[in-house]
Enzyme design. Structure first.
Site, PDB file in Angstrom:
ATOM      1  N   ASP A 133      -0.716 -26.761 -18.794  1.00 20.47           N
ATOM      2  CA  ASP A 133       0.601 -27.267 -18.444  1.00 20.47           C
ATOM      3  C   ASP A 133       1.422 -27.252 -19.731  1.00 20.47           C
ATOM      4  O   ASP A 133       0.872 -27.236 -20.833  1.00 20.47           O
ATOM      5  CB  ASP A 133       0.501 -28.678 -17.864  1.00 20.47           C
ATOM      6  N   TRP A 134       2.738 -27.271 -19.598  1.00 23.26           N
ATOM      7  CA  TRP A 134       3.608 -27.096 -20.769  1.00 23.26           C
ATOM      8  C   TRP A 134       3.457 -28.282 -21.731  1.00 23.26           C
ATOM      9  O   TRP A 134       3.750 -29.431 -21.391  1.00 23.26           O
ATOM     10  CB  TRP A 134       5.052 -26.924 -20.325  1.00 23.26           C
TER      11      TRP A 134
END
Length: 805
Positions: free
Chosen positions: A229-230
């Site tokens: 995930d970012w």
């Protein structure tokens, strides 16, 4: 030999290290003349490809796109083909916008409906969630677009989402929080998967070898690549060793140097790095190979969105058959949402909708007499008497009110958990005032998860549209006017009150360790086992016709039965298979969903349908043996219209399997009987099988590398405390405007380490550590180091520009 051995031999160690992180916000790293870059985009239910410079927080505008119904909405269709059609349409838009990879679908289990991203997730049931996600993945990948199911795994709250440890026992972990992904991976065959931010029992999901290698690749046969995930890359080298392939967004060359040093020191085997690069290259090199579909049209995309919304609408109440509305019915339309619809969630999934409808604009296309529209009340906030009176005055003109109410944007957003299950008080007051006029009130309910309905007995009908996407309004009119017979069924339970949710007072956990004390008893598994009444049970939904079941037969392959339409109009029935074992010594739910089928029937028609027993029908995870097992013996087979309304029952003797051995302690007995209100931390510790990690008490303290910025409220430095207060104030200001600011929400929940992950080489690890030093009360020492490290990092960036593509 690795699949891309020849190409790997052409890459230098530094080039291979560079490939392990992105190039900017939305692209993978390109190696000039050797490896192309691919483009990734948010898109669980619509593409969010940004027009200008990319930023994960959505500060820059995005290209127009079709906004399809949210995953929580699509799940109510119980129709995998609906998911496939939406996936296909998403794939077409991805091709049009030259997007190679779509970041979705999201399929985490709805542990608590107050989870801020519940609107993005399919269900409280892992079997239903996995099956629906598999359909979406299959459709999305038909034209070569890469699907990315997320967030693996046990990702249940937005509060502290990047710095939270999910403490969950082994059976719940496997049976509830991984089965959804297992089904999606095995049946959908996604080419990528996204790891979650959180820790699982003390290990970050992106660094868990047991999860990313042993379970995902070896047990489930996953052949794609893992993307973080970012900002979710905690320790870059540890992630690579565990099975993670790509850290996003681009981490710059600092991260690559970290990998190179790890290989040169022997901390990371180059053979392991080669394996990770090979897995990534296998997907990248085959991305976008299918020719573009030249048949794209906005009209067709909108029609797919409408059809999906229509089949996902759930009729919750229909007193005195007020619906469908007869032709010519005088309708007064009320509600802010009726003019400015609530059709999608907030956060990274926010879509710039191409063709947004409203109930007010589309009313003219249906055979009703719209006698007026009134706002009735503000989206949220104080009650306005003039708006109320305007709405009530329409009673003299109408036969029926259609009132569109529900959760506003501030209630459901990435980065924020819901504070309660209620709609804004002003909306509840509006419904009561309309009902007091004596005219029937038909409620069109908008929102992405369960809602408390204390006003339910005052209204005549409730049609739940969830978040129906851009074409939701016309889908609603099709059901209200009888053009389509509602067929949606709830994919989650609706409790009578929020207090009925087990351990709701502990959700979301504001400290690091979140104890999943309910174990396997999520949603209906708890309500059914404990005998707790709900407002609307899992699987519930009304139709304009009625159905009957008969002639049940059970054999080794599964069940078959006759389904009859006993009403006066054609309709679709969803036959649900539940299985239980009441004589089991194991902790078990009273019944669990193990299959379903849908059948379309004309009035008076009967069809025979079958539901097979699959590999998930009788299994349970045995922590003592560390594997899936089946318990031999007699099972109860139940066929129903929902989990609480069982119409046919039978029994089946499973002759294979084992007789489990259990140690029946007092804690074990509480769980067996579903008495969660009596469960203590000590009881859960017994089920968990190890000492629970302790949460620190509140108060001023030294903050650590993985503490989120919200913990600056407890910082020793007044600067840190002031910064936390400022962030909290800015968040509240955005919520008061019903426009959650993801920028502030993200930063509030972001740990100090994520500064180096989200900003590439702009902030080095040393600089982030200096900032932490300042926050911990060492202003002068930290400031001096920060200035020094800032200039050192700038010089380093300039020297490294020649290797950046």
């Amino acid at each position: 030999m690795l699949k891309n051995q020849k190409l790997l031999e052409q890459l230098t160690l530094k080039e291979k290290a560079l490939l392990m992180a992105g190039q900017g916000e939305w692209q993978t790293r390109a190696i000039k003349g050797k490896v192309k870059s691919i483009f990734l985009s948010d898109g669980p239910f619509g593409l969010r490809k940004q027009s200008g410079a990319g930023d994960h927080l959505g500060l820059n505008g995005s290209e127009p796109a079709t906004c399809f119904p949210s995953s929580a909405t699509l799940a109510n269709s119980w129709d995998q083909e609906v998911g496939r059609e939406v996936g296909r349409a998403l794939g077409k838009e991805a091709q049009r916008l030259k997007v190679d990879q779509v970041l979705g679908p999201a399929l985490n289990v709805k542990r608590n409906p107050r989870g801020g991203r519940s609107f993005e997730y399919y269900s409280e049931d892992p079997y239903l969630a996995g099956k629906m996600a598999a359909g979406m993945i299959q459709g999305l990948q038909e034209n070569g677009t890469i699907a990315t199911p997320k967030h693996l795994a046990v990702n249940s709250q937005e509060t502290r989402r990047m710095a939270s440890n999910s403490v969950v026992d082994e059976r719940a972990l496997r049976e509830i929080y991984l089965t959804n992904f297992e089904i999606a991976v095995k049946e959908g065959q996604p080419k990528s998967i996204m790891s979650s931010y959180n820790e699982i029992n003390g290990t970050y999901a992106n660094e868990a070898k047991w999860l990313l290698t042993d379970t995902l690749r070896k047990d489930w046969g996953f052949a794609g690549y893992v993307v973080t995930d970012w900002g979710g890359d905690n320790d870059h080298v540890s992630g690579i060793k565990a099975g993670s392939n790509l850290a996003m967004p681009g981490l710059g060359v600092n991260a690559a140097e970290e990998v190179v040093k790890a290989v040169e020191s022997g901390e990371l085997s180059e053979a392991v790095l080669d394996q990770r690069v090979d897995e990534l290259l296998t997907v990248i090199l085959h991305a976008g190979q299918k020719p573009a579909d030249d048949g794209f049209s906005w009209e067709k995309q909108h029609a797919v969105a409408r059809d999906a919304a229509k089949k996902s609408l759930v009729l919750l109440k229909n007193q005195d058959q007020v619906l469908p509305l007869a032709a010519g019915t005088k309708v007064a339309l009320v509600g802010d949402f009726a003019k400015t619809p609530r059709y999608q969630g907030a956060g990274s999934s926010l879509i710039n909708s191409h063709d947004l409808e409203s109930l007010l604009d589309t009313a003219k296309d249906y055979p009703i007499d719209l006698v007026g529209y009134a706002r009735g009340c503000l989206r949220q906030g104080e009650i306005k008497s003039d708006l109320l009176e305007e709405a009530k005055a329409l009673a003299d003109k109408c036969d029926v009110y259609v009132a569109n109410v529900g959760l506003d944007e501030s209630a459901e957003s990435e980065g924020l958990d819901r504070t309660n299950l209620a709609i804004p008080p002003c909306q509840a007051k509006l419904l009561e005032e309309l009902a007091a006029t004596g005219k029937p009130v038909v409620v069109v309910l908008s929102g992405g998860a369960a809602i408390e309905l204390p006003w339910e007995n005052k209204v005549s009908a409730i049609l739940h549209e969830y978040l129906g996407g851009e074409a939701g309004p016309s889908a609603v009119w099709e059901v209200l006017t009888g053009k389509y017979n509602p067929s949606g069924r709830l994919a989650e339970s609706y409790p009578l009150t929020e207090a009925d949710i087990p351990f709701d007072n502990e959700f979301p956990e504001i400290k690091r360790n979140a104890y999943y004390k309910e174990s396997i008893f999520v949603g209906y598994r708890y309500y059914e086992t404990a005998g707790v009444k709900v407002k609307y049970p899992f699987g519930y939904g009304l139709s304009y016709t009625t159905f009957a079941y008969s002639n049940l037969t059970i054999d080794d392959q599964g069940v078959s039965l006759d389904v009859s339409n006993t009403g006066k109009v054609a309709g679709r029935e969803t036959v649900q298979l539940y299985i239980g074992k009441k004589d089991s010594p194991l902790i078990r739910a009273k019944r669990e969903l193990k299959g379903w089928t849908q059948v379309d029937l004309d009035a008076g028609e009967t069809k025979r349908v079958a539901i097979p027993f699959d590999e998930y029908a009788f299994r349970y995870f045995d922590p003592n043996l560390g594997s899936w097992q089946e318990e031999k013996g007699r099972y109860q087979i139940m066929l129903g219209q929902n989990v609480d309304e069982i119409l046919l029952t039978g029994e089946y003797d499973l002759k294979r399997g084992i007789v489990p051995e259990v140690k029946e302690t007092s804690s074990y007995q509480k769980y067996r009987e579903g008495k969660l209100l009596m469960v203590t931390d000590r009881d859960f510790e017994e089920i968990y099988g190890a000492k629970l990690p302790e949460n620190r008490p509140a108060g001023k303290r030294e903050l650590e590398w993985n503490d989120p910025l919200l913990e600056m409220a407890n910082a020793k430095s007044w600067l840190g405390r002031a910064a936390a207060k400022w962030l909290a104030r800015k968040i509240q200001e955005s919520l008061d405007k019903s426009k959650p600011d993801l920028n502030f929400l993200f930063n509030y929940n972001m740990p100090f380490r994520a500064m180096t992950k989200m900003l590439g080489d702009t902030i080095s690890r040393s600089m982030a550590e200096d900032i932490l030093l300042i926050v911990n009360g060492h202003f002068w020492r930290g400031s001096g180091r920060l200035i020094r490290d800032y200039f050192q990092n700038n010089r380093k960036e300039k020297n490294d520009k020649d290797v950046q593509q």
